[in-house]
Design an enzyme around this catalytic site. Structure first.
Site, PDB file in Angstrom:
ATOM      1  N   CYS A  76      38.288  49.351  40.873  1.00 33.42           N
ATOM      2  CA  CYS A  76      37.854  48.617  42.063  1.00 33.42           C
ATOM      3  C   CYS A  76      38.949  48.618  43.130  1.00 33.42           C
ATOM      4  O   CYS A  76      40.137  48.641  42.822  1.00 33.42           O
ATOM      5  CB  CYS A  76      37.556  47.177  41.680  1.00 33.42           C
ATOM      6  SG  CYS A  76      35.887  46.937  41.139  1.00 33.42           S
ATOM      7  N   ARG A 117      28.551  47.783  37.356  1.00 32.70           N
ATOM      8  CA  ARG A 117      29.691  48.201  36.534  1.00 32.70           C
ATOM      9  C   ARG A 117      30.068  47.114  35.530  1.00 32.70           C
ATOM     10  O   ARG A 117      30.666  47.410  34.492  1.00 32.70           O
ATOM     11  CB  ARG A 117      30.911  48.475  37.424  1.00 32.70           C
ATOM     12  CG  ARG A 117      30.778  49.731  38.248  1.00 32.70           C
ATOM     13  CD  ARG A 117      32.023  49.968  39.023  1.00 32.70           C
ATOM     14  NE  ARG A 117      33.176  49.944  38.117  1.00 32.70           N
ATOM     15  CZ  ARG A 117      34.414  50.108  38.479  1.00 32.70           C
ATOM     16  NH1 ARG A 117      34.698  50.302  39.747  1.00 32.70           N
ATOM     17  NH2 ARG A 117      35.389  50.081  37.605  1.00 32.70           N
ATOM     18  N   ASP A 169      39.526  37.377  38.562  1.00 34.32           N
ATOM     19  CA  ASP A 169      38.186  37.975  38.583  1.00 34.32           C
ATOM     20  C   ASP A 169      37.102  36.970  38.977  1.00 34.32           C
ATOM     21  O   ASP A 169      35.953  37.361  39.203  1.00 34.32           O
ATOM     22  CB  ASP A 169      37.849  38.589  37.218  1.00 34.32           C
ATOM     23  CG  ASP A 169      38.725  39.798  36.918  1.00 34.32           C
ATOM     24  OD1 ASP A 169      39.370  40.308  37.846  1.00 34.32           O
ATOM     25  OD2 ASP A 169      38.779  40.224  35.750  1.00 34.32           O
ATOM     26  N   ARG A 179      47.319  48.574  42.940  1.00 32.41           N
ATOM     27  CA  ARG A 179      47.155  48.811  41.509  1.00 32.41           C
ATOM     28  C   ARG A 179      47.931  50.027  41.000  1.00 32.41           C
ATOM     29  O   ARG A 179      47.354  50.998  40.492  1.00 32.41           O
ATOM     30  CB  ARG A 179      45.667  48.907  41.154  1.00 32.41           C
ATOM     31  CG  ARG A 179      44.906  47.675  41.586  1.00 32.41           C
ATOM     32  CD  ARG A 179      43.499  47.668  41.092  1.00 32.41           C
ATOM     33  NE  ARG A 179      43.402  47.159  39.733  1.00 32.41           N
ATOM     34  CZ  ARG A 179      42.273  47.108  39.041  1.00 32.41           C
ATOM     35  NH1 ARG A 179      41.177  47.574  39.560  1.00 32.41           N
ATOM     36  NH2 ARG A 179      42.247  46.615  37.836  1.00 32.41           N
TER      37      ARG A 179
HETATM   38  C1  EPZ Z   1      42.801  43.970  34.243  1.00 38.22           C
HETATM   39  O1  EPZ Z   1      43.191  44.943  35.206  1.00 38.22           O
HETATM   40  C2  EPZ Z   1      41.307  43.810  34.394  1.00 38.22           C
HETATM   41  N1  EPZ Z   1      40.670  45.075  34.133  1.00 38.22           N
HETATM   42  C3  EPZ Z   1      40.966  43.305  35.790  1.00 38.22           C
HETATM   43  O2  EPZ Z   1      39.573  43.056  35.838  1.00 38.22           O
HETATM   44  C4  EPZ Z   1      41.708  41.992  36.030  1.00 38.22           C
HETATM   45  O3  EPZ Z   1      41.482  41.600  37.369  1.00 38.22           O
HETATM   46  C5  EPZ Z   1      43.209  42.177  35.791  1.00 38.22           C
HETATM   47  O4  EPZ Z   1      43.441  42.719  34.469  1.00 38.22           O
HETATM   48  C6  EPZ Z   1      43.991  40.877  35.906  1.00 38.22           C
HETATM   49  O5  EPZ Z   1      43.471  39.935  35.012  1.00 38.22           O
HETATM   50  C7  EPZ Z   1      40.400  45.453  32.905  1.00 38.22           C
HETATM   51  O6  EPZ Z   1      40.699  44.781  31.928  1.00 38.22           O
HETATM   52  C8  EPZ Z   1      39.657  46.718  32.728  1.00 38.22           C
HETATM   53  P1  EPZ Z   1      47.065  44.237  35.553  1.00 38.22           P
HETATM   54  P2  EPZ Z   1      44.613  45.635  35.147  1.00 38.22           P
HETATM   55  O7  EPZ Z   1      47.733  45.467  35.078  1.00 38.22           O
HETATM   56  O8  EPZ Z   1      44.992  45.819  33.724  1.00 38.22           O
HETATM   57  C9  EPZ Z   1      50.352  44.984  38.966  1.00 38.22           C
HETATM   58  C10 EPZ Z   1      37.394  43.184  36.748  1.00 38.22           C
HETATM   59  O9  EPZ Z   1      36.944  42.700  37.812  1.00 38.22           O
HETATM   60  N2  EPZ Z   1      50.721  46.189  38.214  1.00 38.22           N
HETATM   61  O10 EPZ Z   1      47.209  42.993  34.752  1.00 38.22           O
HETATM   62  O11 EPZ Z   1      44.570  46.807  36.010  1.00 38.22           O
HETATM   63  C11 EPZ Z   1      48.979  45.125  39.616  1.00 38.22           C
HETATM   64  O12 EPZ Z   1      49.041  45.816  40.830  1.00 38.22           O
HETATM   65  C12 EPZ Z   1      38.751  43.852  36.703  1.00 38.22           C
HETATM   66  O13 EPZ Z   1      36.763  43.171  35.689  1.00 38.22           O
HETATM   67  C13 EPZ Z   1      51.812  46.917  38.623  1.00 38.22           C
HETATM   68  O14 EPZ Z   1      52.496  46.586  39.587  1.00 38.22           O
HETATM   69  O15 EPZ Z   1      45.501  44.515  35.804  1.00 38.22           O
HETATM   70  C14 EPZ Z   1      48.562  43.686  39.747  1.00 38.22           C
HETATM   71  O16 EPZ Z   1      49.120  43.159  40.913  1.00 38.22           O
HETATM   72  C15 EPZ Z   1      39.272  44.175  38.034  1.00 38.22           C
HETATM   73  N3  EPZ Z   1      52.135  48.054  37.937  1.00 38.22           N
HETATM   74  C16 EPZ Z   1      49.185  43.010  38.534  1.00 38.22           C
HETATM   75  O17 EPZ Z   1      50.190  43.909  38.072  1.00 38.22           O
HETATM   76  C17 EPZ Z   1      51.425  48.476  36.848  1.00 38.22           C
HETATM   77  O18 EPZ Z   1      51.756  49.512  36.253  1.00 38.22           O
HETATM   78  C18 EPZ Z   1      48.220  42.749  37.383  1.00 38.22           C
HETATM   79  O19 EPZ Z   1      47.543  43.953  37.040  1.00 38.22           O
HETATM   80  C19 EPZ Z   1      50.319  47.708  36.444  1.00 38.22           C
HETATM   81  C20 EPZ Z   1      49.986  46.570  37.137  1.00 38.22           C
END
Ligand code: EPZ
Length: 417
Positions: free
Chosen positions: A116, A398, A305, A121
């Site tokens: 999304c 989705r 979310d 990200r």
């Molecule tokens: C998971 O995404 C979920 N997706 C997201 O749900 C959810 O919003 C998010 O966790 C936070 O709870 C799935 O589980 C498939 P993160 P993810 O890595 O794993 C930064 C929905 O609507 N970051 O915890 O991608 C990032 O930019 C979805 O169902 C880095 O900087 O989230 C963000 O600001 C959307 N570098 C923060 O960490 C990295 O390598 C948290 O992201 C990885 C992340």
């Protein structure tokens, strides 16, 4: 079925079953690659992201079939298939295949994943953590290639609790040589679900549910059965809808234990919620109260979310609220569409909006630009006076199995067209 038509202003009444969790099911399906035996993942939601993951597993050589109550995954034969195209770019959880393939095959080649449109990200933490476990990455023409000659355990201190990076470390760690210790791990219930499935397969993981995990490497994993828990975000979406429209709803099977922050916010918004053996019951007047400040945080805080759906409800409240998004930047894209429905949401910066509650919203034609923002527009349509047409609905499908049918069962006038 690109659009959803809603005739708003009807209070919701009745009961609705909460589907299995998307964000738990996706990494668990990737984890099924780690065993050469058959797994049976029950209560898998039939949503577009799960269908995309199934097609990726098939490309890798797995036999995957839908059964009455879930998915059977047979990963006896796994080869490095073509991990590119829409199923990878359109779905960030395809990233879990990186850790799983490195564990199983010692190599993974994947197009840079998307997901999304909610901020930058980046995937730096995923790559950095896996590098500490002996993986060498190269990138060419948008494809990421990871090779691990000898995948090994490591001590990894995550600088922020990334859900996806924690999952990748676990996936790579269970078949690596030696133990992996993670500090600063994400504590989301979906990570607990992944660990429980892997434990059923024979993995040894300590500290589940905390920010310190110890993953014993080198276990030989067997196939296992697992029941995917109910989706706390879908439950929260329907809960917010009831606060917005008013009425009385039973969210059957809703995981109340994972929703404390959401239930607290619901009570601040004027709803009465109670937990029964069957799930969460909610009763609301249809006149939501503003909140002083709603802040999204990693679990157990209020989930990012559900920020968009809460925003839709607060937009129809009778006062001023502040909403602060601390996980992602650029997750207020829905505000402009809500304003077209009569809301007054003022964006202060990339992480904060001020909502001047308009009392009521009016129907309009609006466009979903991402999954949860799309769900927020559906809720706004249910609350609004008159007709609303939401386009861009493939985003919504989705993550939501049957959003229109579920709301129709609660008495709403809503149809996908
Ligand atoms: C998971 O995404 C979920 N997706 C997201 O749900 C959810 O919003 C998010 O966790 C936070 O709870 C799935 O589980 C498939 P993160 P993810 O890595 O794993 C930064 C929905 O609507 N970051 O915890 O991608 C990032 O930019 C979805 O169902 C880095 O900087 O989230 C963000 O600001 C959307 N570098 C923060 O960490 C990295 O390598 C948290 O992201 C990885 C992340």
């Amino acid at each position: 079925m690109d659009s959803i038509h809603i005739h708003g202003g009807i209070a919701l009444q009745g009961q609705v079953r909460i589907q299995g969790s998307k964000n738990a099911a996706l990494p668990i399906l990737a984890a099924a690659l780690l065993t050469a035996e058959r797994s049976y993942i029950r209560n898998c939601p039939r949503i577009a992201d799960v269908h995309a993951m199934v097609s990726l597993l098939r490309r890798l050589g797995c036999h995957v079939s839908w059964r009455e109550d879930g998915l059977q995954v047979d990963s006896a034969q796994v080869s490095l298939g073509s991990m590119q195209g829409e199923a990878v770019k359109g779905m960030r959880s395809s990233l879990c295949l990186l850790g799983a393939l490195l564990g199983r095959c010692g190599e993974a080649v994947l197009e840079h994943p998307g997901g999304c449109v909610i901020g930058e990200r980046p995937i730096d933490l995923h790559l950095w953590a896996l590098e500490q476990m002996g993986v060498v990455f190269s990138e060419e023409k948008g494809m990421i290639r990871g090779v691990a000659e000898g995948l090994h355990g490591a001590r990894i201190a995550l600088p922020l609790p990334s859900v996806g990076a924690t999952e990748n470390i676990i996936l790579a760690g269970v078949l690596a040589e030696g133990d992996t210790c993670v500090t600063g791990a994400a504590r989301e219930p979906e990570i607990t679900a992944l660990c429980r499935y892997l434990q059923n397969c024979g993995a040894s993981i300590e500290g589940i549910g905390t920010d310190r995990l110890r993953i014993r490497g080198g276990c030989r994993l067997r196939g296992a059965e697992y029941h995917v828990p109910a989706d706390r975000i879908v439950a929260g979406t329907y809960l917010m809808a009831c606060i917005g429209t008013g009425g009385c709803v039973l969210l059957k099977g809703a995981p109340a234990g994972e929703m404390e922050a959401v239930l607290k916010a619901a009570s601040q918004m004027g709803a009465s919620c109670w937990v029964s053996e069957e799930g969460i019951c909610i009763q609301a007047s249809g006149c939501p109260k503003p909140v002083e400040r709603l802040v999204t945080l990693p679990y157990p805080g209020f989930p990012t979310d559900l920020q968009s759906v809460a925003l839709a409800v607060l937009a129809a409240s009778g006062g001023r609220s502040i909403v602060e998004e601390r996980i992602f930047e650029n997750r207020f894209r829905v505000a402009g569409e809500l304003n077209r429905m009569g809301a007054c949401i003022e964006q202060v910066d990339a992480h904060m909006v001020v909502v001047h509650g308009a009392g009521r919203l009016c129907g309009a034609e609006v466009e979903a630009k991402e999954l949860r923002g799309g769900a927020a527009l559906v809720i706004a349509g249910l609350m609004a006076q008159g007709e609303t047409k939401v386009t861009g609905c493939p985003y919504i499908y989705r993550g939501y199995e049957n959003i229109c049918k579920d709301f129709r069962e609660l008495g709403a006038r809503i149809a996908s067209v």
